[in-house]
Design a protein around this motif. Structure first.
Motif, mmCIF file in Angstrom:
data_model
loop_
_atom_site.group_PDB
_atom_site.id
_atom_site.type_symbol
_atom_site.label_atom_id
_atom_site.label_comp_id
_atom_site.label_asym_id
_atom_site.label_seq_id
_atom_site.Cartn_x
_atom_site.Cartn_y
_atom_site.Cartn_z
ATOM 1 N N HIS A 119 0.850 -1.192 0.000
ATOM 2 C CA HIS A 119 0.000 0.000 0.000
ATOM 3 C C HIS A 119 0.885 1.241 0.000
ATOM 4 C CE1 HIS A 119 -2.845 -2.947 1.539
ATOM 5 N NE2 HIS A 119 -3.803 -2.066 1.733
ATOM 6 N N THR A 120 0.661 2.155 -0.925
ATOM 7 C CA THR A 120 1.236 3.495 -0.832
ATOM 8 C C THR A 120 0.071 4.461 -0.804
ATOM 9 O OG1 THR A 120 3.262 2.862 -2.014
ATOM 10 C CG2 THR A 120 2.741 5.216 -1.891
ATOM 11 N N VAL A 121 -0.139 5.051 0.364
ATOM 12 C CA VAL A 121 -1.296 5.906 0.630
ATOM 13 C C VAL A 121 -0.884 7.366 0.518
ATOM 14 C CG1 VAL A 121 -3.103 6.457 2.308
ATOM 15 C CG2 VAL A 121 -2.086 4.164 2.286
ATOM 16 N N VAL A 122 -1.645 8.145 -0.236
ATOM 17 C CA VAL A 122 -1.401 9.592 -0.315
ATOM 18 C C VAL A 122 -2.737 10.317 -0.166
ATOM 19 C CG1 VAL A 122 0.658 9.407 -1.771
ATOM 20 C CG2 VAL A 122 -1.600 9.625 -2.838
ATOM 21 N N THR A 123 -2.676 11.562 0.264
ATOM 22 C CA THR A 123 -3.900 12.356 0.355
ATOM 23 C C THR A 123 -4.283 12.853 -1.037
ATOM 24 O OG1 THR A 123 -2.678 14.415 0.747
ATOM 25 C CG2 THR A 123 -3.306 13.109 2.688
ATOM 26 N N VAL A 124 -5.558 12.959 -1.291
ATOM 27 C CA VAL A 124 -6.024 13.479 -2.577
ATOM 28 C C VAL A 124 -5.578 14.923 -2.750
ATOM 29 C CG1 VAL A 124 -8.090 14.123 -3.892
ATOM 30 C CG2 VAL A 124 -7.971 11.877 -2.755
ATOM 31 N N GLU A 125 -5.586 15.682 -1.646
ATOM 32 C CA GLU A 125 -5.226 17.105 -1.730
ATOM 33 C C GLU A 125 -3.770 17.315 -2.125
ATOM 34 O OE1 GLU A 125 -6.091 18.552 2.185
ATOM 35 O OE2 GLU A 125 -4.124 18.014 2.980
ATOM 36 N N SER A 130 0.838 9.344 -9.086
ATOM 37 C CA SER A 130 1.760 8.286 -9.495
ATOM 38 C C SER A 130 3.014 8.363 -8.638
ATOM 39 C CB SER A 130 2.130 8.446 -10.971
ATOM 40 O OG SER A 130 3.171 7.567 -11.340
ATOM 41 N N TYR A 131 3.793 7.295 -8.651
ATOM 42 C CA TYR A 131 5.034 7.287 -7.882
ATOM 43 C C TYR A 131 5.990 8.377 -8.344
ATOM 44 C CZ TYR A 131 3.718 2.973 -5.515
ATOM 45 O OH TYR A 131 3.082 2.044 -4.722
ATOM 46 N N ALA A 158 11.718 1.428 -9.734
ATOM 47 C CA ALA A 158 11.057 0.882 -10.920
ATOM 48 C C ALA A 158 10.385 1.985 -11.739
ATOM 49 C CB ALA A 158 10.016 -0.158 -10.502
ATOM 50 N N TYR A 159 10.100 3.111 -11.088
ATOM 51 C CA TYR A 159 9.511 4.260 -11.782
ATOM 52 C C TYR A 159 10.553 5.317 -12.161
ATOM 53 C CZ TYR A 159 4.639 2.906 -11.404
ATOM 54 O OH TYR A 159 3.431 2.259 -11.577
ATOM 55 N N PRO A 214 -1.337 3.045 -7.808
ATOM 56 C CA PRO A 214 -1.254 1.760 -8.506
ATOM 57 C C PRO A 214 0.155 1.499 -9.032
ATOM 58 C CG PRO A 214 -2.159 3.416 -9.968
ATOM 59 C CD PRO A 214 -1.942 4.105 -8.641
ATOM 60 N N ILE A 215 0.496 0.238 -9.178
ATOM 61 C CA ILE A 215 1.758 -0.174 -9.799
ATOM 62 C C ILE A 215 1.409 -0.785 -11.153
ATOM 63 C CG2 ILE A 215 3.736 -1.742 -9.673
ATOM 64 C CD1 ILE A 215 3.596 -1.482 -6.630
ATOM 65 N N ASN A 216 1.872 -0.135 -12.234
ATOM 66 C CA ASN A 216 1.484 -0.606 -13.572
ATOM 67 C C ASN A 216 2.308 -1.832 -13.986
ATOM 68 O OD1 ASN A 216 3.990 0.324 -14.612
ATOM 69 N ND2 ASN A 216 3.130 2.343 -15.082
#
Length: 320
Positions: A119-125, A130-131, A158-159, A214-216
């Motif tokens: 899980h990589t959680v970020v705030t919408v604000e 993306s990473y 990876a990104y 997401p991880i593509n």
């Protein structure tokens, strides 16, 4: 004479039964220490239930806080009888790649427990989608003893980023610490390798809109090249408030490891007791819901402890 022979045979049978009973008792270790994870994560909560199950089976078991990487080192040193670990971290440890300074030896596997999802959680604000958007941002990560830290660092690479060094890591600690940093506006996000729904993520999602990164497929292919211990996974839509979409990510099996120095009898007893109490273990929480004797020996990367292998072969769960 026949009566004497009959009496002698009965006596021998009784002595044999006592001997077998004593041997069975000898298979039980006197006590066990189980290394788990950081508070707020699934390992920490599940370890208490697993320890209780062993205690009820006759062997006092103490769960202790730990982390994926530190558990590998402590188990290798024989500082505990068994502990939680990850397949990706096991791969690093055997090869001595970061965060390990040298190859780690003397560690074996007991059983698969369950897969975990990154899980990589970020705030919408924060505006991060993306990473690559994380570069220069204030993030909460976990300690260097935690497998989640290396998984996050690998994903950033990876990104195309230079790992966590391209971010501003404002605090390190378990998922609970990261969630607090986000709620206090110290960080725009945090990481956890756990099973949905996990309390730390749910609590943040209940107080502010969040996004799970997401991880593509392209990044996943690179991650697999880095470490074959990674698998493909999806955090299902609806796992957290406001996250009404599937999130493709990576999975990483949670396993139990033991020092190679652990006696065969002790390892045999541990996995036998778990197999015989599989329903109790599966009832401990969502991540363990599919736990069964059939999945137990399916460990990647590490070799099974000989005592565990003996039980699996005898139980018909593994071919000899």
């Amino acid at each position: 004479m026949k009566q004497l022979r009959k009496t002698a045979n009965i006596a021998i049978a009784l002595l044999t039964a006592v001997a077998f009973s004593s041997a069975a008792q000898a298979q039980m270790p006197e006590r066990l220490t189980l290394l788990s994870g950081a508070p707020g994560g699934s390992w920490y909560s599940y370890s208490a239930g697993i320890a209780q199950m062993f205690t009820e089976a006759g062997v006092p078991t103490t769960p202790e806080q730990g982390g994926a990487n530190s558990n590998m080192m402590n188990i290798a040193a024989g500082n505990a009888e068994f502990g939680f670990a990850q397949t990706n971290g096991s791969y690093r440890a055997l090869r001595g790649t970061p965060p390990f300074n040298a190859p780690v030896s003397g560690v074996t596997a007991l059983t698969v427990l369950f897969p975990q999802l990154a899980h990589t959680v970020v705030t919408v604000e924060s505006g991060v989608e993306s990473y690559v958007d994380l570069k220069g941002k204030n993030m909460a990560s976990q300690s260097q003893a935690a497998g989640s830290t290396q998984i996050f660092d690998d994903t950033l690479r990876a990104y195309g980023l230079n790992g966590e060094s391209d971010l501003n890591i404002v605090v390190r600690g378990g998922p609970g610490v990261g969630a607090t940093a986000v709620r206090d506006r110290q960080a725009i996000g945090f990481v956890a390798t756990t099973n949905p729904p996990t309390a730390a993520v749910s609590e943040v999602a209940a107080s502010m809109p969040i996004r799970l990164l997401p991880i593509n497929d392209e990044a996943y292919a690179k991650l697999q090249e880095m470490n074959p211990g990674f698998g493909r996974g999806v955090i299902p839509a609806g796992s957290y408030p406001g996250v009404d979409y599937d999130v493709p990510t990576i999975s990483d099996d949670t396993i139990l490891i033991a020092p190679a120095s652990l006696s065969d009898d002790a390892a045999y007893w541990i996995v036998k007791t778990m197999a015989e109490n599989a329903e109790k273990i599966a009832a401990l929480g969502p991540a363990l819901a599919k736990f069964s004797p059939e999945i137990m020996p399916k460990v990647m990367v590490l070799d099974l402890h000989p005592g565990a292998r003996r039980y699996y072969e005898e139980a018909g769960l593994l071919e000899k």
